[in-house]
Design an enzyme around this catalytic site. Structure first.
Site, short mmCIF file in Angstrom:
data_model
loop_
_atom_site.label_atom_id
_atom_site.label_comp_id
_atom_site.label_asym_id
_atom_site.label_seq_id
_atom_site.Cartn_x
_atom_site.Cartn_y
_atom_site.Cartn_z
N ASN A 157 52.68 -4.42 10.72
CA ASN A 157 53.56 -3.38 9.92
C ASN A 157 54.31 -4.36 8.67
OD1 ASN A 157 55.26 -5.30 11.87
ND2 ASN A 157 56.87 -3.89 12.00
N GLU A 255 58.58 -12.39 19.36
CA GLU A 255 59.27 -11.42 18.56
C GLU A 255 58.92 -10.08 18.95
OE1 GLU A 255 62.13 -11.46 17.19
OE2 GLU A 255 61.65 -13.45 16.76
N CYS A 289 60.35 -3.34 13.58
CA CYS A 289 60.99 -3.52 14.81
C CYS A 289 62.43 -3.75 14.61
CB CYS A 289 60.61 -5.06 15.31
SG CYS A 289 60.25 -6.28 14.34
N GLU A 469 62.81 -16.92 14.15
CA GLU A 469 61.85 -17.05 13.04
C GLU A 469 62.62 -17.45 11.74
OE1 GLU A 469 58.45 -13.77 13.76
OE2 GLU A 469 57.71 -15.90 13.38
C1 UN1 Z 1 59.49 -6.31 11.45
O1 UN1 Z 1 60.02 -5.25 11.42
O2 UN1 Z 1 58.82 -6.67 12.40
O3 UN1 Z 1 64.45 -7.14 8.10
C2 UN1 Z 1 60.00 -7.19 10.52
C3 UN1 Z 1 63.55 -6.41 7.92
C4 UN1 Z 1 62.39 -7.11 7.26
C5 UN1 Z 1 61.45 -7.69 8.60
C6 UN1 Z 1 60.88 -6.81 9.58
N1 UN1 Z 1 62.61 -8.16 6.41
O4 UN1 Z 1 63.45 -5.15 8.11
#
Ligand code: UN1
Length: 508
Positions: A157, A255, A289, A469
């Site tokens: 993603n 994660e 996520c 991270e």
């Molecule tokens: C993810 O969805 O795995 O904060 C990372 C955010 C992005 C990173 C998402 N800068 O939505």
């Protein structure tokens, strides 16, 4: 399926050479908005390729760890500059392989640029502490040590941003790397590896191997020479990664999933709350996520919020991410689209009210892609599966709440803990929410997505395993502390026992 030109063939990058997989097998990377388009053929390698890559990284570690960190950082600076120059081309390729709209893939490349500059800066900031010893003529200090070969397993993603979150801190701290990107989006990770190589990363320091999780990912994390594993993906796979790392005490950073909630309180500015719910829920087709897959609305605001939210979701323009008018792209794959469709059925069966969407898009511009309508389930009970399980698609569950307390209770009552958000103009209520949300990231008057690279990223409960991270936090995962005591007294001094000339203060 036919393609106009023969697809480009990509290879693994092992010990500074582009090499074919030992078994000669390849897999196709297709455009999820137009499955007739093959982006390229990539190695479907196995444990033999993994073993060669790990061995290259093991050898390279012997010299890379001794390169001064500011010199390692200079390579990162150069890489960031190259990324800036190629941002548009890389974003374009990323939209082709991943599907998200160009604005978002530009953001993904920008996030990699930000992380690369940030970690380059850390090359001159690998500070430890100095402290007085409790004994005279003795000195104490700490320094960071690299760990060794790191195995990085990254998702589809954020195909350049997430690899950069892992590669950059690992490199600047003196570790070497074998990265295995997701099979749906290997090209963007290739671009990143190529860029770093061009910027001067020495042979063997950064290796890339593609293939299935079973054939390449699994042997990679289990390889005895790998000392550190960083994984972003599902909670289910994360648990297996964790178990694989445990017997040899490998450093393991996970994660994983999210079921992030936006809480809209009665006093919120509903216009920006709706903007936030649309962007948080349907940005990246809900495939983050951090996606706002739940919206919990206090009762006085409920009807109006829902009406406006549904109207905006219905108006979203779904299409090929390369088209300027498109606001939401396809799902990444057929199986992801099937998951979304299954959850729509689950939601309907458990009595959630389908307020809009609910179908895959077919025919015309959608005929060759994995498109699905933006979908909202209204009047959800927090116990419903659509309100608890991660769907990873364009499906948002709206849940009514009687009060702030109840809204916060519902928000926290899921197994995940990545991101949360509250919309309110009342500072007291905002701070109560900040305190009570059991997530690694909290937003006030902004959606659950949009984390920045200089701040820690990660979650609680089933989202993570205690690491973060990005930011300085990443340095702690990719290095070990070494504590050094230097005794220049010319005699044996025993800590906790010899009180010496400085007396007995506080002792019997
Ligand atoms: C993810 O969805 O795995 O904060 C990372 C955010 C992005 C990173 C998402 N800068 O939505």
């Amino acid at each position: 399926m036919a393609t106009a030109t023969a697809p480009k063939i990509y290879r693994n990058f092992i010990n500074g050479e582009w090499v074919e997989p030992k078994n000669g097998k390849m897999f196709e990377n297709r455009n999820p908005a137009n499955t007739d388009e093959v982006i390229g053929l990539f190695p479907a390698g196995d444990q033999r390729d993994v073993a060669a890559a790990v061995e290259a990284a093991r050898q390279a570690f012997r010299s890379w760890r001794l390169v001064p960190a500011p010199k390692r950082a200079e390579i990162l600076f150069r890489a960031a500059q190259i990324l800036v120059a190629r941002k548009e081309a890389f974003a374009h390729d990323m939209t082709r392989e991943m599907g998200k709209i160009l604005d978002e893939t530009r953001g993904d490349v920008q996030e990699a640029i930000d992380m690369t500059y940030y970690m380059a800066g850390e090359g001159r900031r690998q500070f430890g502490v100095t402290a007085p010893s409790e004994l005279p003529d003795k000195f104490a200090m700490t320094m960071r040590m690299p760990i060794g070969v790191s195995a990085l397993i990254t998702p589809w993603n954020f195909p350049m941003a997430i690899p950069s979150w892992k590669i950059m801190p690992s490199l600047v701290l003196g570790n070497t790397i074998v990265i295995k990107p997701a099979s749906d989006t290997p090209l963007s990770t290739y671009h990143l590896v190529e860029t770093l190589t061009e910027a001067g990363v020495p042979r063997g320091v950064l290796n890339i191997v593609t293939g299935s999780g079973h054939e390449t990912g699994d042997p990679l994390i289990r390889h005895p020479a790998v000392r550190l594993v960083s994984f972003t993906g599902s909670t289910e796979v994360g648990r297996k990664v964790s178990e694989a790392c445990a017997p040899e005490f490998k450093h393991c950073q996970l994660e994983m999933g999210g079921k992030n909630a936006i809480v809209v309180l009665d006093d919120a500015n509903l216009e920006i709350a709706v903007d936030g719910a649309i962007w948080g829920g349907f940005g990246t087709t809900g495939q983050r996520c951090t996606a706002a897959s739940r919206v919990i609305v206090e009762k006085k605001a409920y009807r109006e919020f829902l009406e406006r939210f549904v109207a905006r979701a219905k108006a979203l323009r779904v299409g090929n991410g390369l088209e300027p008018a498109a606001e939401m792209g396809p799902c990444i794959s057929q199986s992801q689209l099937s998951t979304v469709m299954e959850y729509v059925e689950i939601g309907k069966a458990e009595g959630a009210r389908l307020a809009c969407g609910g179908h895959k898009l077919e025919g015309g511009p959608y005929a060759k892609g994995w498109f699905h309508e933006p979908t909202i389930f209204a009047d959800c009970d927090p116990k419903m599966r659509v309100a608890r399980e991660e769907i990873f698609g364009p499906v948002v569950s709206v849940i009514p709440a009687d009060s702030l307390d109840q809204a916060l209770e519902i928000a926290c009552d899921v197994q995940y803990g990545l991101s949360s958000s509250v919309y309110t103009r009342n500072v007291n209520r905002a701070f109560r929410a900040i305190r009570e949300f059991d997530t690694g990231i909290v937003y006030v008057n902004a959606p659950t997505i949009g984390a920045e690279t200089h701040l820690p990223f990660g979650g609680t409960k089933f989202t993570g395993n205690g690491h973060r991270e990005a930011a300085v936090a990443a340095l702690d995962f990719y290095s070990e502390w070494k504590t050094v005591y230097v005794d220049f007294s010319d005699r044996l001094q025993r800590a906790q026992i010899d009180t010496g000339a400085f007396g007995q203060v506080g002792r019997e």
